[in-house]
Design a protein around this motif. Structure first.
Motif, PDB file in Angstrom:
ATOM      1  N   GLN A  69       0.510  -1.163  -0.056  1.00 53.68           N
ATOM      2  CA  GLN A  69       0.018  -0.199  -0.165  1.00 53.68           C
ATOM      3  C   GLN A  69       0.592   1.088  -0.224  1.00 53.68           C
ATOM      4  OE1 GLN A  69      -3.196  -0.019   3.771  1.00 53.68           O
ATOM      5  NE2 GLN A  69      -3.102   2.457   2.659  1.00 53.68           N
ATOM      6  N   VAL A  70       0.711   1.867  -1.109  1.00 56.62           N
ATOM      7  CA  VAL A  70       1.325   3.248  -0.363  1.00 56.62           C
ATOM      8  C   VAL A  70       1.149   4.571   0.134  1.00 56.62           C
ATOM      9  CG1 VAL A  70       1.394   5.690  -1.892  1.00 56.62           C
ATOM     10  CG2 VAL A  70       0.958   3.065  -3.466  1.00 56.62           C
ATOM     11  N   GLN A  71       2.022   4.812   1.135  1.00 57.45           N
ATOM     12  CA  GLN A  71       2.237   5.804   1.334  1.00 57.45           C
ATOM     13  C   GLN A  71       3.055   6.882   1.904  1.00 57.45           C
ATOM     14  OE1 GLN A  71       3.297   3.429   5.227  1.00 57.45           O
ATOM     15  NE2 GLN A  71       1.040   2.837   6.153  1.00 57.45           N
ATOM     16  N   LEU A  72       2.350   8.424   1.873  1.00 57.29           N
ATOM     17  CA  LEU A  72       3.298   9.268   1.958  1.00 57.29           C
ATOM     18  C   LEU A  72       3.517  10.199   2.728  1.00 57.29           C
ATOM     19  CD1 LEU A  72       1.500   9.843  -1.192  1.00 57.29           C
ATOM     20  CD2 LEU A  72       3.508   9.404  -1.267  1.00 57.29           C
ATOM     21  N   VAL A  73       4.642  10.272   3.475  1.00 60.17           N
ATOM     22  CA  VAL A  73       4.928  10.872   4.586  1.00 60.17           C
ATOM     23  C   VAL A  73       5.063  12.641   4.385  1.00 60.17           C
ATOM     24  CG1 VAL A  73       5.209  11.076   7.353  1.00 60.17           C
ATOM     25  CG2 VAL A  73       4.673   8.855   6.221  1.00 60.17           C
ATOM     26  N   GLU A  74       5.070  13.463   4.856  1.00 59.88           N
ATOM     27  CA  GLU A  74       5.168  15.255   4.728  1.00 59.88           C
ATOM     28  C   GLU A  74       6.020  15.699   6.169  1.00 59.88           C
ATOM     29  OE1 GLU A  74       1.212  15.374   2.708  1.00 59.88           O
ATOM     30  OE2 GLU A  74       1.737  14.590   4.637  1.00 59.88           O
ATOM     31  N   SER A  75       6.907  16.350   5.649  1.00 61.48           N
ATOM     32  CA  SER A  75       8.052  17.013   7.377  1.00 61.48           C
ATOM     33  C   SER A  75       8.757  18.078   6.635  1.00 61.48           C
ATOM     34  CB  SER A  75       9.096  15.759   7.136  1.00 61.48           C
ATOM     35  OG  SER A  75       9.238  15.758   6.287  1.00 61.48           O
ATOM     36  N   GLY A  76       9.128  19.057   7.364  1.00 62.35           N
ATOM     37  CA  GLY A  76       9.494  20.128   6.709  1.00 62.35           C
ATOM     38  C   GLY A  76       8.922  20.792   6.918  1.00 62.35           C
ATOM     39  N   GLY A  77       8.013  21.307   6.921  1.00 64.40           N
ATOM     40  CA  GLY A  77       6.714  22.724   7.641  1.00 64.40           C
ATOM     41  C   GLY A  77       7.230  23.065   8.564  1.00 64.40           C
ATOM     42  N   GLY A  78       6.385  24.380   8.782  1.00 59.29           N
ATOM     43  CA  GLY A  78       6.796  25.707   9.720  1.00 59.29           C
ATOM     44  C   GLY A  78       6.619  26.926   9.812  1.00 59.29           C
ATOM     45  N   SER A  79       7.846  27.783  10.518  1.00 55.23           N
ATOM     46  CA  SER A  79       7.168  28.713  10.359  1.00 55.23           C
ATOM     47  C   SER A  79       8.533  29.818   9.949  1.00 55.23           C
ATOM     48  CB  SER A  79       6.612  30.238  11.761  1.00 55.23           C
ATOM     49  OG  SER A  79       5.936  29.234  11.972  1.00 55.23           O
ATOM     50  N   VAL A  80       8.294  30.816   9.286  1.00 55.74           N
ATOM     51  CA  VAL A  80       9.436  31.822   7.901  1.00 55.74           C
ATOM     52  C   VAL A  80       9.496  33.106   7.650  1.00 55.74           C
ATOM     53  CG1 VAL A  80       9.093  30.460   6.190  1.00 55.74           C
ATOM     54  CG2 VAL A  80      10.811  31.429   6.599  1.00 55.74           C
ATOM     55  N   GLN A  81       9.821  34.462   7.769  1.00 59.27           N
ATOM     56  CA  GLN A  81       9.059  35.092   7.717  1.00 59.27           C
ATOM     57  C   GLN A  81       9.717  35.674   6.103  1.00 59.27           C
ATOM     58  OE1 GLN A  81      12.025  38.021   9.944  1.00 59.27           O
ATOM     59  NE2 GLN A  81      10.088  38.684  10.892  1.00 59.27           N
ATOM     60  N   ALA A  82       8.523  36.461   4.741  1.00 53.65           N
ATOM     61  CA  ALA A  82       8.897  36.280   3.896  1.00 53.65           C
ATOM     62  C   ALA A  82       9.840  36.727   4.010  1.00 53.65           C
ATOM     63  CB  ALA A  82       7.482  38.045   3.686  1.00 53.65           C
ATOM     64  N   GLY A  83       9.842  35.740   2.550  1.00 55.35           N
ATOM     65  CA  GLY A  83      11.758  36.125   1.927  1.00 55.35           C
ATOM     66  C   GLY A  83      12.939  35.113   2.154  1.00 55.35           C
ATOM     67  N   GLY A  84      12.215  34.392   2.991  1.00 56.24           N
ATOM     68  CA  GLY A  84      13.101  33.372   3.646  1.00 56.24           C
ATOM     69  C   GLY A  84      13.028  32.331   2.674  1.00 56.24           C
ATOM     70  N   SER A  85      13.405  30.917   2.907  1.00 57.46           N
ATOM     71  CA  SER A  85      12.804  29.758   2.221  1.00 57.46           C
ATOM     72  C   SER A  85      12.878  28.724   3.420  1.00 57.46           C
ATOM     73  CB  SER A  85      14.427  29.210   1.794  1.00 57.46           C
ATOM     74  OG  SER A  85      15.020  29.928   0.588  1.00 57.46           O
ATOM     75  N   LEU A  86      12.447  27.365   2.838  1.00 61.28           N
ATOM     76  CA  LEU A  86      11.478  26.163   3.646  1.00 61.28           C
ATOM     77  C   LEU A  86      12.019  24.733   2.716  1.00 61.28           C
ATOM     78  CD1 LEU A  86       8.972  26.740   5.988  1.00 61.28           C
ATOM     79  CD2 LEU A  86      10.906  26.064   6.635  1.00 61.28           C
ATOM     80  N   GLY A  87      12.022  23.985   3.117  1.00 62.97           N
ATOM     81  CA  GLY A  87      11.920  22.509   2.258  1.00 62.97           C
ATOM     82  C   GLY A  87      10.731  21.042   3.023  1.00 62.97           C
ATOM     83  N   LEU A  88       9.987  20.701   2.188  1.00 61.15           N
ATOM     84  CA  LEU A  88       9.002  20.058   2.376  1.00 61.15           C
ATOM     85  C   LEU A  88      10.100  18.962   1.892  1.00 61.15           C
ATOM     86  CD1 LEU A  88       5.955  22.029   1.891  1.00 61.15           C
ATOM     87  CD2 LEU A  88       7.384  21.780   3.988  1.00 61.15           C
ATOM     88  N   SER A  89       9.441  17.779   2.434  1.00 61.19           N
ATOM     89  CA  SER A  89      10.162  16.653   1.460  1.00 61.19           C
ATOM     90  C   SER A  89       8.886  15.484   2.225  1.00 61.19           C
ATOM     91  CB  SER A  89      11.763  15.618   2.895  1.00 61.19           C
ATOM     92  OG  SER A  89      12.016  14.520   2.803  1.00 61.19           O
ATOM     93  N   CYS A  90       8.710  14.647   1.466  1.00 62.40           N
ATOM     94  CA  CYS A  90       7.305  13.701   1.906  1.00 62.40           C
ATOM     95  C   CYS A  90       8.152  12.107   0.716  1.00 62.40           C
ATOM     96  CB  CYS A  90       6.842  13.998  -0.026  1.00 62.40           C
ATOM     97  SG  CYS A  90       5.503  12.338  -0.019  1.00 62.40           S
TER      98      CYS A  90
ATOM     99  N   TYR B 262       0.528  21.810   3.491  1.00 63.30           N
ATOM    100  CA  TYR B 262       0.879  20.994   1.860  1.00 63.30           C
ATOM    101  C   TYR B 262       1.118  19.784   1.561  1.00 63.30           C
ATOM    102  CZ  TYR B 262       3.016  26.020   0.236  1.00 63.30           C
ATOM    103  OH  TYR B 262       3.229  27.668  -0.021  1.00 63.30           O
ATOM    104  N   TYR B 263       0.269  19.471   1.067  1.00 55.60           N
ATOM    105  CA  TYR B 263       0.407  17.690   0.890  1.00 55.60           C
ATOM    106  C   TYR B 263       0.940  17.236  -0.234  1.00 55.60           C
ATOM    107  CZ  TYR B 263      -4.368  18.772   3.842  1.00 55.60           C
ATOM    108  OH  TYR B 263      -4.241  18.927   4.596  1.00 55.60           O
ATOM    109  N   CYS B 264       1.409  16.295   0.060  1.00 54.38           N
ATOM    110  CA  CYS B 264       1.845  15.120  -0.579  1.00 54.38           C
ATOM    111  C   CYS B 264       1.047  14.115  -1.769  1.00 54.38           C
ATOM    112  CB  CYS B 264       3.203  14.090  -0.446  1.00 54.38           C
ATOM    113  SG  CYS B 264       3.915  13.108  -1.486  1.00 54.38           S
ATOM    114  N   ALA B 265       1.150  14.510  -2.868  1.00 57.18           N
ATOM    115  CA  ALA B 265       0.136  12.884  -3.220  1.00 57.18           C
ATOM    116  C   ALA B 265       0.675  12.619  -4.698  1.00 57.18           C
ATOM    117  CB  ALA B 265      -0.812  13.834  -3.882  1.00 57.18           C
ATOM    118  N   ALA B 266      -0.277  11.518  -4.746  1.00 56.82           N
ATOM    119  CA  ALA B 266       0.542  10.304  -5.780  1.00 56.82           C
ATOM    120  C   ALA B 266      -0.563   9.648  -6.302  1.00 56.82           C
ATOM    121  CB  ALA B 266       1.134   9.906  -5.549  1.00 56.82           C
ATOM    122  N   HIS B 267      -0.734   9.358  -8.316  1.00 56.46           N
ATOM    123  CA  HIS B 267      -0.998   8.526  -8.934  1.00 56.46           C
ATOM    124  C   HIS B 267      -0.057   7.599  -9.710  1.00 56.46           C
ATOM    125  CE1 HIS B 267      -1.963  10.361 -12.658  1.00 56.46           C
ATOM    126  NE2 HIS B 267      -1.420  11.396 -11.797  1.00 56.46           N
TER     127      HIS B 267
END
Length: 129
Positions: free
Chosen positions: A1-22, A96-101
């Protein structure tokens, strides 16, 4: 069974950067379309970016609102789908959601949420001014 688990969210100021991983598991076919969607309070879930996984593929797709700022990538060795978000804006605030088909992505439908039958639980991204 396919499973997707996101991580890496958070809070940041405008102009900043974030990385998400699934983190992905359970894929048994050779071709999939994997994507990031987001949903802000009171708004529809919208496609952000997609990565087509099939033999000789690797095409990427982006929403106009994130082109030039976000980069979607796949780490085949780690079985992850990543989203690097730079120059973040307040309007990027959303879950933010990770999705697949199955099968690859197509330019006319990659951002159609109804096409995806596998979803992660989501990770919150908050951008403050």
């Amino acid at each position: 069974q396919v499973q997707l688990v996101e991580s890496g969210g958070g809070s940041v100021q405008a102009g900043g950067s974030l990385g998400l991983s699934c983190a992905t598991s359970g894929f048994t076919y050779s071709a999939y379309c994997m994507a990031w969607f987001r949903q802000a309070p009171g708004k529809e879930r919208e496609g952000v970016a997609a990565f087509s996984i099939s033999t000789g593929d690797g095409r990427t797709y982006y929403a106009d609102s994130v082109k030039g700022r976000f980069t979607i990538s796949r780490d085949k060795a780690k079985n992850t789908l990543n989203l690097q978000m730079n120059s973040l804006k307040v309007e990027d605030t959303a879950m933010y959601y990770c999705a697949a088909h199955r099968f690859g992505c197509y330019s006319g439908s990659w951002d159609s949420k109804g096409s995806y039958n596998y979803w992660g639980q989501g990770t919150q991204v908050t951008v403050s001014s």
